[in-house]
Design an enzyme around this catalytic site. Structure first.
Site, short mmCIF file in Angstrom:
data_model
loop_
_atom_site.label_atom_id
_atom_site.label_comp_id
_atom_site.label_asym_id
_atom_site.label_seq_id
_atom_site.Cartn_x
_atom_site.Cartn_y
_atom_site.Cartn_z
N GLU A 1 0.82 -1.20 0.00
CA GLU A 1 0.00 0.00 0.00
C GLU A 1 0.86 1.26 0.00
OE1 GLU A 1 -3.42 0.11 -0.36
OE2 GLU A 1 -2.94 -1.98 -0.85
N TRP B 1 1.65 1.78 -3.48
CA TRP B 1 0.63 2.49 -4.25
C TRP B 1 0.81 4.01 -4.10
CZ3 TRP B 1 -2.65 1.48 -8.03
CH2 TRP B 1 -3.03 0.17 -8.27
N TRP C 1 -20.46 12.39 -20.19
CA TRP C 1 -20.90 12.57 -18.81
C TRP C 1 -22.31 13.16 -18.80
CZ3 TRP C 1 -17.89 10.26 -15.40
CH2 TRP C 1 -16.53 10.13 -15.66
N ASN D 1 -10.77 3.20 2.91
CA ASN D 1 -10.36 3.14 1.51
C ASN D 1 -11.31 2.32 0.65
OD1 ASN D 1 -8.30 3.75 -0.57
ND2 ASN D 1 -8.11 1.52 -0.63
N TRP E 1 -15.53 12.95 -12.72
CA TRP E 1 -14.71 12.62 -11.56
C TRP E 1 -14.12 13.84 -10.87
CZ3 TRP E 1 -9.65 14.14 -11.89
CH2 TRP E 1 -9.09 14.31 -13.17
N TRP F 1 -9.23 8.81 -8.07
CA TRP F 1 -10.43 9.17 -8.82
C TRP F 1 -10.34 8.75 -10.28
CZ3 TRP F 1 -15.19 10.35 -7.54
CH2 TRP F 1 -15.44 10.68 -6.21
#
Length: 469
Positions: free
Chosen positions: A275, A278, A306, A342, A360, A383
């Site tokens: 993690e 990441w 969208w 998360n 987003w 996102w």
């Protein structure tokens, strides 16, 4: 007497602080300086929740400095002008800082470093925020990675964990005219929406160290499984401490290695380090693709249909009034604590971008203002990943079903009940889809769903087919 200015930014700690350690080693005295210049980070100036954390983190840093015979010099205004003024008044001959990696800050810091060096000042920057600089891990063709797994495979193989640098016991500081008080920065909210924050968070280096110890003594053993369960205390909650630099990723890596050395139960150590990987990957992406906080990494999504901006739907999403329990629980947790689990972050993002088909950026901006761990690299990557427009992205057609996700990761409904008291009387069978019991739903005062999950999913898939080519 040789004096150096150490320019603190988001490295608000004394231990394992390379810039501070270098200044202490090479100079007789040190000025610990913080400059408040949020406009220099535009268009992503820190949000309200970040300001709350910053206030308390600066207070903690100042207290730690005073214990060692120094204090935090607080200034505000243009960074270069402030540095030049203090260099003159303190007769310092060096400015040290730790690097940040947001596009606007990179540009500013490069300009400041060049200006100072041209004036004969020893201006140096260091890596204190990452395990690797964003340019150090490259593909075989010397390009940036777009997929996490090969990125982390290479980074993990190269990782050399070192002992963290110790904090100094005494800090010689020259006389410096008084700057601003912390209160003069006006970081705290004027409308007190942050009362719950104080119950949840303890900003500062000591708070970060305590959070790491707590995690390593218990939750880490079951981290691989428990990290997905929002009702459990299964995560480290170190993200805001890492963002503000109250603890370094190397300190975390060292603690994980020490667990293994002491033959403790470390089943979760490697998944947790992944993690941290990441986080490294997010900074890698932001550095190489600096346009992504505002623009799709995948240009196909520039033509994605969208839905029209829907202020009513967006407001209901922001305040946890969509009628979808796991989504609303997450948004209410965010509003009250400045944090969201998360797993739930992925669910609320999927709901906004796919079921509501809102861009987003609406979600990224809301998270930016309300998260205490709002980090431009992580926020952008998260996102765009969920929306399907980013690197290593979840395919757009992979739409999280918030009902089945709730039933899987909040099986008994404890997380939903914690944040939505109206639903406490619903059974585990019904709590993630309370509309199955319309009479009880009406009595509860909880809203009906803002959209039909099946039809909105179908509309999202149809929209995706327009750009899937």
């Amino acid at each position: 007497m040789s004096t150096a200015i150490v320019w603190f930014r988001r490295d608000l700690r004394l231990a394992d602080n390379p810039a501070f350690a270098a200044a202490m080693k090479e100079h007789d005295a040190v000025v610990a300086l913080y400059i408040h210049a949020p406009d220099e980070e535009a268009p992503w100036r820190p949000g309200s929740a970040s300001h709350w954390w910053l206030h308390h983190s600066l207070a903690a840093l100042d207290a730690d400095l005073r214990k060692r015979g120094a204090r935090l010099q607080i200034e505000q205004g243009a960074s270069l002008d402030t540095l030049q003024r203090l260099l003159k008044s303190t007769r310092a001959d060096a400015v040290y800082w730790n690097r940040l990696y947001e596009p606007a800050v990179i540009e500013r810091d490069a300009r400041i470093k060049q200006h100072l060096r041209d004036a004969g000042v020893d201006a140096r920057s260091f890596n204190a925020a990452l395990l690797f600089e964003p340019w150090e891990i490259a593909t075989g063709s010397d390009g940036p990675y777009r997929v996490f797994t090969p990125f982390w495979r290479k980074a993990r193989a190269r990782l050399e964990v070192r002992p963290p640098l110790s904090a100094p016991r005494r800090i010689p500081m020259p006389e410096v005219s008084a700057g601003y008080s912390l209160d003069e920065l006006a970081l705290l909210p004027t409308i007190r929406w942050d009362s719950e924050f104080h119950q949840v968070w303890h900003p500062g280096e000591a708070g970060a160290a305590k959070a790491l110890r707590t995690f390593c003594k218990g939750p880490i053993a079951d981290y691989a499984a428990a990290r997905d369960m929002p009702a459990q205390e299964g995560t480290s909650r170190l993200s805001p401490h890492l963002h503000f630099g109250e603890i370094s990723p190397m300190q975390v890596a060292w603690a994980l290695q020490e667990l293994a050395t002491n033959a403790q139960d470390t089943a979760g150590a490697e998944p947790y380090l992944r993690e941290i990987g990441w986080r490294e990957f997010s900074h890698h992406l932001l550095f190489h693709f600096p346009q992504t906080p505002q623009k799709n990494l995948n240009p196909r999504f520039d033509h994605f249909p969208w839905a029209a901006d829907d202020e009513v739907a967006l407001r209901r999403w922001q305040r946890g009034r969509t009628g979808i329990p796991i989504v609303d629980a997450g948004m209410r947790e965010l509003w009250e604590t400045g944090y969201m689990h998360n797993r739930v972050r992925m669910l609320v993002a999927s709901f906004l971008t796919k079921h509501l088909r809102q861009h987003w950026l609406h979600g990224a901006r809301w998270f930016w203002d309300t998260l205490v761990d709002a980090d431009l690299a992580n926020n952008t990557q998260g996102w765009q990943w969920t929306a399907g427009s980013g690197a290593d992205a979840a395919p757009y057609f992979r739409i999280f079903n918030p009902v089945t996700q709730g039933e899987r990761f909040d099986k008994n409904g404890d997380y939903v009940r914690r944040w939505i008291p109206n639903l406490r009387e619903f059974s585990a069978k019904d709590i993630h889809q309370p509309w199955r019991n319309p009479d009880a739903l009406r009595r509860s005062g909880y809203p009906a769903p803002i959209v039909d999950l099946a039809s909105s999913r179908a509309q999202a898939l149809a929209a995706y087919r327009e750009v899937s080519g």
